[in-house]
Design an enzyme around this catalytic site. Structure first.
Site, PDB file in Angstrom:
ATOM      1  N   LYS A  95       1.386 -18.925  -0.670  1.00 14.68           N
ATOM      2  CA  LYS A  95       1.891 -18.347   0.589  1.00 14.68           C
ATOM      3  C   LYS A  95       2.798 -17.151   0.310  1.00 14.68           C
ATOM      4  O   LYS A  95       3.985 -17.153   0.640  1.00 14.68           O
ATOM      5  CB  LYS A  95       2.645 -19.382   1.422  1.00 14.68           C
ATOM      6  CG  LYS A  95       1.775 -20.521   1.918  1.00 14.68           C
ATOM      7  CD  LYS A  95       2.525 -21.421   2.887  1.00 14.68           C
ATOM      8  CE  LYS A  95       1.704 -22.604   3.337  1.00 14.68           C
ATOM      9  NZ  LYS A  95       1.506 -23.631   2.277  1.00 14.68           N
ATOM     10  N   GLY A 100       4.929  -5.499  -0.090  1.00 12.57           N
ATOM     11  CA  GLY A 100       3.785  -5.276  -0.964  1.00 12.57           C
ATOM     12  C   GLY A 100       4.152  -5.161  -2.432  1.00 12.57           C
ATOM     13  O   GLY A 100       3.530  -5.775  -3.310  1.00 12.57           O
ATOM     14  N   THR A 102       6.546  -6.344  -4.144  1.00 14.14           N
ATOM     15  CA  THR A 102       6.943  -7.615  -4.765  1.00 14.14           C
ATOM     16  C   THR A 102       5.753  -8.549  -4.940  1.00 14.14           C
ATOM     17  O   THR A 102       5.575  -9.140  -6.008  1.00 14.14           O
ATOM     18  CB  THR A 102       8.040  -8.301  -3.901  1.00 14.14           C
ATOM     19  OG1 THR A 102       9.138  -7.398  -3.794  1.00 14.14           O
ATOM     20  CG2 THR A 102       8.502  -9.604  -4.516  1.00 14.14           C
TER      21      THR A 102
HETATM   22  O1  6AU Z   1      -2.046 -33.419   3.729  1.00 17.54           O
HETATM   23  P1  6AU Z   1      -0.588 -33.169   3.435  1.00 17.54           P
HETATM   24  O2  6AU Z   1       0.264 -33.151   4.675  1.00 17.54           O
HETATM   25  O3  6AU Z   1      -0.035 -34.085   2.384  1.00 17.54           O
HETATM   26  O4  6AU Z   1      -0.503 -31.727   2.745  1.00 17.54           O
HETATM   27  C1  6AU Z   1      -0.889 -30.556   3.417  1.00 17.54           C
HETATM   28  C2  6AU Z   1      -0.910 -29.387   2.457  1.00 17.54           C
HETATM   29  C3  6AU Z   1       0.463 -29.038   1.870  1.00 17.54           C
HETATM   30  C4  6AU Z   1       0.949 -27.876   2.707  1.00 17.54           C
HETATM   31  O5  6AU Z   1       1.742 -26.989   1.942  1.00 17.54           O
HETATM   32  C5  6AU Z   1      -0.350 -27.208   3.151  1.00 17.54           C
HETATM   33  O6  6AU Z   1      -1.360 -28.217   3.157  1.00 17.54           O
HETATM   34  N1  6AU Z   1      -0.337 -26.578   4.503  1.00 17.54           N
HETATM   35  C6  6AU Z   1      -0.767 -25.241   4.682  1.00 17.54           C
HETATM   36  C7  6AU Z   1      -1.490 -24.464   3.692  1.00 17.54           C
HETATM   37  C8  6AU Z   1      -2.561 -25.022   2.945  1.00 17.54           C
HETATM   38  O7  6AU Z   1      -1.337 -23.280   3.580  1.00 17.54           O
HETATM   39  C9  6AU Z   1      -0.582 -24.636   5.925  1.00 17.54           C
HETATM   40  C10 6AU Z   1      -0.128 -25.373   7.023  1.00 17.54           C
HETATM   41  O8  6AU Z   1      -0.033 -24.866   8.132  1.00 17.54           O
HETATM   42  N2  6AU Z   1       0.176 -26.698   6.838  1.00 17.54           N
HETATM   43  C11 6AU Z   1       0.068 -27.316   5.613  1.00 17.54           C
HETATM   44  O9  6AU Z   1       0.313 -28.522   5.531  1.00 17.54           O
HETATM   45  O10 6AU Z   1       0.261 -28.614   0.519  1.00 17.54           O
END
Ligand code: 6AU
Length: 275
Positions: A95, A100, A102
């Site tokens: 994420k 840019g 950095t």
């Molecule tokens: O199924 P979980 O809740 O144990 O894990 C969800 C995973 C975590 C979060 O950092 C990620 O998905 N995530 C993301 C991502 C993938 O970018 C975005 C979001 O909106 N919600 C989320 O949970 O590793």
């Protein structure tokens, strides 16, 4: 939702211009899985163990490499070897969220050398277009060693309660994906929290890959604002790949559970493409 979501993974693999997206669809087709396991474990042993056990049932392994308590660069080589052994891609859920100049250094080089081992990374749109422009420029540089083998996902909505990734933010995510579609292969998004699919469906000649997280068959959410839906509802809402973490790794039998997620995600996909 992608305008191509009625096509099979195999059909999308054949016509996608991006090499990583093609590989992703080919893996899904050949292994009959659209599961991405979010391996949010904090020791290398657990991470590598899970990758090896679940490797046959997943299309992608998603990492948060910075949460490893015992991180050593050698874990990256071991992960890569497992990715080859089991034929899955690696998605580092970094994420990126900075200017840019950095993010270019965070992505290519630095302590974690992310570009060297992660097939896919993601970024947020908070800094505006420059972040996507910068990452795309890096990936297209003449001396970038992994040209054509890397892809970027834009975090277009978020699963957490009260998320501000909505409305204008989501709209700009789609616009930027279109402008930099040479490197942006798709989105992390979930329909229930956003309006992205209407926008993305508007153009016929594009095929963004939709990754939906917040997937869990046994829970509706956690105490910290995470919100879940099932693999089936995610795919019915337009997910091409379903991301599940605790629902798979934090249960007594992750392998059997991963197979359940794989079967539900795959059957929902088959219904969607009319097979
Ligand atoms: O199924 P979980 O809740 O144990 O894990 C969800 C995973 C975590 C979060 O950092 C990620 O998905 N995530 C993301 C991502 C993938 O970018 C975005 C979001 O909106 N919600 C989320 O949970 O590793």
């Amino acid at each position: 939702m992608s305008s191509k979501s009625q096509l099979t993974y195999g059909e999308r693999a054949k016509q996608h211009p991006n090499g990583v997206a093609r590989k992703l669809f080919e893996i899904a087709e050949s292994k009959k899985t659209n599961v991405v396991v979010s391996a949010d474990l904090t020791t290398s042993k657990e991470l590598l163990g899970l990758a090896d056990e679940l490797g046959p049932y997943i299309a992608v392994l998603k990492t948060h490499i910075d949460i490893l308590d015992d991180f050593q660069p050698s874990v990256l080589q071991e992960l890569k070897a497992l990715a080859i052994k089991h034929n899955f891609l690696i998605f580092e859920d970094r994420k990126f969220v900075d200017i840019g100049n950095t993010v270019q250094k965070q992505y290519h080089g630095g302590a974690l050398q992310i570009s060297s081992w992660a097939d896919i990374v993601n970024c947020t749109m908070l800094p505006g277009e420059g972040i996507v422009q910068a990452l795309t420029e890096t990936a297209e540089r003449d001396d970038f060693p992994y040209k054509g083998e890397r892809g970027l996902l834009i975090l277009a909505t978020m699963t957490s309660k009260g998320s501000l990734a909505t409305g204008e933010y989501t709209k700009v995510s789609v616009e930027c994906a279109r402008k930099y579609s040479r490197f942006v292969i798709g989105f992390v998004a979930s329909r229930t929290l956003g309006d992205i699919e209407t926008d993305v469906a508007a153009l016929d000649n594009e095929d963004f890959v939709m990754f939906t997280t917040g997937v869990n068959m046994a829970s509706k959410g956690d105490k910290l604002g995470q919100q879940y839906q099932t693999p089936r509802s995610a795919v019915e809402s337009g997910a091409d790949f379903i991301i599940a973490g605790r629902g798979i790794y934090a249960v007594p039998n992750p392998v059997e559970t991963a197979k359940l997620y794989r079967d539900e995600g795959w059957n929902a996909y088959l219904s969607r493409v009319g097979k």
